[in-house]
Scaffold this motif. Structure first.
Motif, PDB file in Angstrom:
ATOM      1  N   THR A  34      18.273  21.449 -11.735  1.00  0.00           N
ATOM      2  CA  THR A  34      17.476  22.269 -10.832  1.00  0.00           C
ATOM      3  C   THR A  34      16.183  22.666 -11.533  1.00  0.00           C
ATOM      4  O   THR A  34      16.219  23.140 -12.667  1.00  0.00           O
ATOM      5  CB  THR A  34      18.230  23.537 -10.402  1.00  0.00           C
ATOM      6  OG1 THR A  34      19.461  23.177  -9.778  1.00  0.00           O
ATOM      7  CG2 THR A  34      17.403  24.362  -9.417  1.00  0.00           C
ATOM      8  N   PHE A  35      15.061  22.454 -10.869  1.00  0.00           N
ATOM      9  CA  PHE A  35      13.786  22.875 -11.435  1.00  0.00           C
ATOM     10  C   PHE A  35      12.890  23.425 -10.338  1.00  0.00           C
ATOM     11  O   PHE A  35      13.083  23.149  -9.151  1.00  0.00           O
ATOM     12  CB  PHE A  35      13.093  21.724 -12.181  1.00  0.00           C
ATOM     13  CG  PHE A  35      12.594  20.595 -11.309  1.00  0.00           C
ATOM     14  CD1 PHE A  35      11.288  20.593 -10.829  1.00  0.00           C
ATOM     15  CD2 PHE A  35      13.422  19.536 -10.978  1.00  0.00           C
ATOM     16  CE1 PHE A  35      10.827  19.550 -10.029  1.00  0.00           C
ATOM     17  CE2 PHE A  35      12.964  18.492 -10.179  1.00  0.00           C
ATOM     18  CZ  PHE A  35      11.658  18.497  -9.703  1.00  0.00           C
ATOM     19  N   THR A  36      11.910  24.227 -10.754  1.00  0.00           N
ATOM     20  CA  THR A  36      10.945  24.795  -9.821  1.00  0.00           C
ATOM     21  C   THR A  36       9.538  24.394 -10.241  1.00  0.00           C
ATOM     22  O   THR A  36       9.290  24.101 -11.414  1.00  0.00           O
ATOM     23  CB  THR A  36      11.042  26.325  -9.769  1.00  0.00           C
ATOM     24  OG1 THR A  36      10.794  26.864 -11.083  1.00  0.00           O
ATOM     25  CG2 THR A  36      12.422  26.774  -9.297  1.00  0.00           C
ATOM     26  N   SER A  37       8.637  24.379  -9.275  1.00  0.00           N
ATOM     27  CA  SER A  37       7.247  24.040  -9.561  1.00  0.00           C
ATOM     28  C   SER A  37       6.303  24.833  -8.665  1.00  0.00           C
ATOM     29  O   SER A  37       6.544  24.958  -7.454  1.00  0.00           O
ATOM     30  CB  SER A  37       7.001  22.542  -9.344  1.00  0.00           C
ATOM     31  OG  SER A  37       5.624  22.240  -9.517  1.00  0.00           O
ATOM     32  N   LYS A  38       5.250  25.361  -9.283  1.00  0.00           N
ATOM     33  CA  LYS A  38       4.190  26.037  -8.536  1.00  0.00           C
ATOM     34  C   LYS A  38       2.971  25.146  -8.377  1.00  0.00           C
ATOM     35  O   LYS A  38       1.981  25.553  -7.758  1.00  0.00           O
ATOM     36  CB  LYS A  38       3.792  27.329  -9.244  1.00  0.00           C
ATOM     37  CG  LYS A  38       4.907  28.355  -9.360  1.00  0.00           C
ATOM     38  CD  LYS A  38       4.434  29.589 -10.115  1.00  0.00           C
ATOM     39  CE  LYS A  38       5.562  30.599 -10.292  1.00  0.00           C
ATOM     40  NZ  LYS A  38       5.126  31.785 -11.067  1.00  0.00           N
ATOM     41  N   ILE A  39       3.026  23.932  -8.932  1.00  0.00           N
ATOM     42  CA  ILE A  39       1.869  23.038  -8.888  1.00  0.00           C
ATOM     43  C   ILE A  39       2.128  21.807  -8.023  1.00  0.00           C
ATOM     44  O   ILE A  39       1.268  20.950  -7.900  1.00  0.00           O
ATOM     45  CB  ILE A  39       1.439  22.593 -10.307  1.00  0.00           C
ATOM     46  CG1 ILE A  39       2.599  21.893 -11.022  1.00  0.00           C
ATOM     47  CG2 ILE A  39       0.943  23.784 -11.115  1.00  0.00           C
ATOM     48  CD1 ILE A  39       2.218  21.329 -12.374  1.00  0.00           C
ATOM     49  N   HIS A  40       3.331  21.717  -7.450  1.00  0.00           N
ATOM     50  CA  HIS A  40       3.657  20.607  -6.566  1.00  0.00           C
ATOM     51  C   HIS A  40       3.992  21.149  -5.181  1.00  0.00           C
ATOM     52  O   HIS A  40       4.653  22.183  -5.055  1.00  0.00           O
ATOM     53  CB  HIS A  40       4.860  19.805  -7.070  1.00  0.00           C
ATOM     54  CG  HIS A  40       4.646  19.092  -8.365  1.00  0.00           C
ATOM     55  ND1 HIS A  40       4.851  19.700  -9.580  1.00  0.00           N
ATOM     56  CD2 HIS A  40       4.248  17.818  -8.636  1.00  0.00           C
ATOM     57  CE1 HIS A  40       4.597  18.829 -10.560  1.00  0.00           C
ATOM     58  NE2 HIS A  40       4.231  17.694 -10.007  1.00  0.00           N
ATOM     59  N   ASN A  41       3.579  20.422  -4.150  1.00  0.00           N
ATOM     60  CA  ASN A  41       4.108  20.691  -2.823  1.00  0.00           C
ATOM     61  C   ASN A  41       5.318  19.779  -2.619  1.00  0.00           C
ATOM     62  O   ASN A  41       5.746  19.077  -3.546  1.00  0.00           O
ATOM     63  CB  ASN A  41       3.040  20.472  -1.747  1.00  0.00           C
ATOM     64  CG  ASN A  41       2.447  19.066  -1.773  1.00  0.00           C
ATOM     65  OD1 ASN A  41       3.035  18.140  -2.342  1.00  0.00           O
ATOM     66  ND2 ASN A  41       1.287  18.890  -1.156  1.00  0.00           N
ATOM     67  N   PHE A  55       4.578  32.883  -2.274  1.00  0.00           N
ATOM     68  CA  PHE A  55       3.669  32.032  -3.033  1.00  0.00           C
ATOM     69  C   PHE A  55       4.127  31.871  -4.481  1.00  0.00           C
ATOM     70  O   PHE A  55       4.039  30.780  -5.051  1.00  0.00           O
ATOM     71  CB  PHE A  55       2.259  32.642  -2.995  1.00  0.00           C
ATOM     72  CG  PHE A  55       1.270  31.895  -3.848  1.00  0.00           C
ATOM     73  CD1 PHE A  55       0.723  30.689  -3.416  1.00  0.00           C
ATOM     74  CD2 PHE A  55       0.902  32.381  -5.101  1.00  0.00           C
ATOM     75  CE1 PHE A  55      -0.174  29.982  -4.209  1.00  0.00           C
ATOM     76  CE2 PHE A  55       0.000  31.689  -5.903  1.00  0.00           C
ATOM     77  CZ  PHE A  55      -0.540  30.491  -5.453  1.00  0.00           C
ATOM     78  N   ASP A  56       4.642  32.962  -5.068  1.00  0.00           N
ATOM     79  CA  ASP A  56       5.034  32.902  -6.480  1.00  0.00           C
ATOM     80  C   ASP A  56       6.354  32.162  -6.693  1.00  0.00           C
ATOM     81  O   ASP A  56       6.755  31.919  -7.832  1.00  0.00           O
ATOM     82  CB  ASP A  56       5.132  34.311  -7.080  1.00  0.00           C
ATOM     83  CG  ASP A  56       6.175  35.174  -6.383  1.00  0.00           C
ATOM     84  OD1 ASP A  56       6.549  34.857  -5.232  1.00  0.00           O
ATOM     85  OD2 ASP A  56       6.623  36.155  -6.990  1.00  0.00           O
ATOM     86  N   MET A  57       7.039  31.752  -5.611  1.00  0.00           N
ATOM     87  CA  MET A  57       8.295  31.014  -5.743  1.00  0.00           C
ATOM     88  C   MET A  57       8.063  29.516  -5.917  1.00  0.00           C
ATOM     89  O   MET A  57       8.913  28.818  -6.461  1.00  0.00           O
ATOM     90  CB  MET A  57       9.189  31.265  -4.525  1.00  0.00           C
ATOM     91  CG  MET A  57       9.684  32.689  -4.390  1.00  0.00           C
ATOM     92  SD  MET A  57      10.533  33.001  -2.814  1.00  0.00           S
ATOM     93  CE  MET A  57      11.976  31.953  -2.965  1.00  0.00           C
TER      94      MET A  57
END
Length: 328
Positions: free
Chosen positions: A12-19, A61-63
């Motif tokens: 599991t990973f998160t990204s704020k720079i990818h849609n 937005f910060d998620m």
């Protein structure tokens, strides 16, 4: 006989720079069809899904965007996507920061599993030694569970940064065609997941390095009360040393799944089935079908598929949506 192997079994990973499209491209899954679920996941209101891979979006937005790959999802990534974990980790680490305010990507969970088909791990011995507390571990909590799915041993808390689980995979999957299948799984969260991704060396070396740092089964001593000075159990040493001889990192890809069954039944067999129904009628067709298979052992791949999905599970609903039989 199956070869012992080490696999990634959850990521599991998160990204704020990818849609969403950026995540799909990162995984190399541009050529598959994701479906939109009618519910969100992990605190996100929207979710796309394909073969055990969930891409969650639409939150604050910060998620950013969250990608969760279950064990099945990892197999789908290996089969239909790039299957390049090294590249994926590199991108995550390149955009990771210990400073949460500056962090653009994060690896929040990573499971690494060793599948033993050769009898190195005896789950009954492991359960007994755990209950007698003949082991040294960083965690105090332990559990031993016996159920219709077989025996399972847990060291640590499932909510902690490191949790080790050893269990009878053969019983869980009802794989009577296998002589032995025991899984030893390391579940890593937060900084420990990131730490594993940062390790040099191959996955086998890293797996055993982490495991040996968190858990060691020992032989009791009549003369020394300090458990940490006790000698390692011979069977545990044999398992740890198996890195050099039998364990390999594998990208096994997808197992036989319902879409394979769908393709066979509604593809290769569709004409024959329809012809028979037209000739003898639906009622007799199903009566004869039931008679012909009654008492006959199912092929292991069909039995495994039934065990995974059941007959009224979310897996069936997911399958119907993927076929377009239900609105996504």
């Amino acid at each position: 006989m199956e070869q012992n192997k080490i696999i990634y079994d959850w990521l599991t990973f998160t990204s704020k720079i990818h849609n969403v499209d950026g995540i799909i491209e990162l995984l190399g899954l541009e050529n598959v069809s994701f479906i939109r679920l009618d519910r969100g996941m992990n605190g996100y209101p929207e979710c796309l899904h394909f073969g055990g891979i969930s891409i969650c979006y639409g939150g604050r937005f910060d998620m950013g965007v969250c990608c969760c790959m279950s064990g099945q999802g990892c197999r789908s990534f290996e089969t239909y996507g790039s299957g390049d974990y090294g590249y994926l980790f590199a991108i995550i680490l390149e955009n990771y920061s210990d400073d949460g305010d500056k962090r653009q990507m994060n690896l929040t969970r990573l499971d690494v599993a060793y599948d033993d088909f050769m009898g190195l791990l005896d789950i009954d011995v492991i359960a007994g030694e755990t209950m007698r507390q003949n082991y040294v571990a960083r965690a105090e909590k332990w559990t031993v569970t016996n159920s219709s799915d077989g025996c399972s041993v847990g060291i640590g808390s499932m909510r902690s940064d490191t949790y080790i689980r050893l269990y009878d995979k053969k019983a869980e999957r009802n794989r009577d065609d296998l002589d032995h299948w025991v899984r030893c799984e390391i579940q890593l969260r937060g900084s420990n997941a990131i730490g594993f991704a940062k390790l040099d060396g191959d996955i086998c070396e890293n797996y055993f390095g982490v495991l040996n740092n968190y858990l060691r089964f020992v032989e009791p001593s009549d003369t020394d009360t300090n458990k940490r000075r006790w000698k390692s159990a011979e069977w545990w040493d044999n398992f740890i040393e198996s890195y050099d001889s039998v364990s390999i990192f594998a990208r096994p890809g997808v197992e036989y799944n319902i879409m394979n069954l769908d393709h066979y039944v509604f593809g290769q067999c569709a004409g024959a089935v329809k012809t028979m129904i037209d000739i003898v009628g639906v009622d007799r067709f199903f009566r004869e079908l039931h008679t012909s298979v009654n008492g006959r052992a199912l092929n292991p791949k069909y039995k495994d598929l039934k065990n995974q999905l059941g007959t009224s599970s979310d897996g069936i609903l997911e399958y119907l949506r993927e076929r377009g039989a239900l609105d996504a």
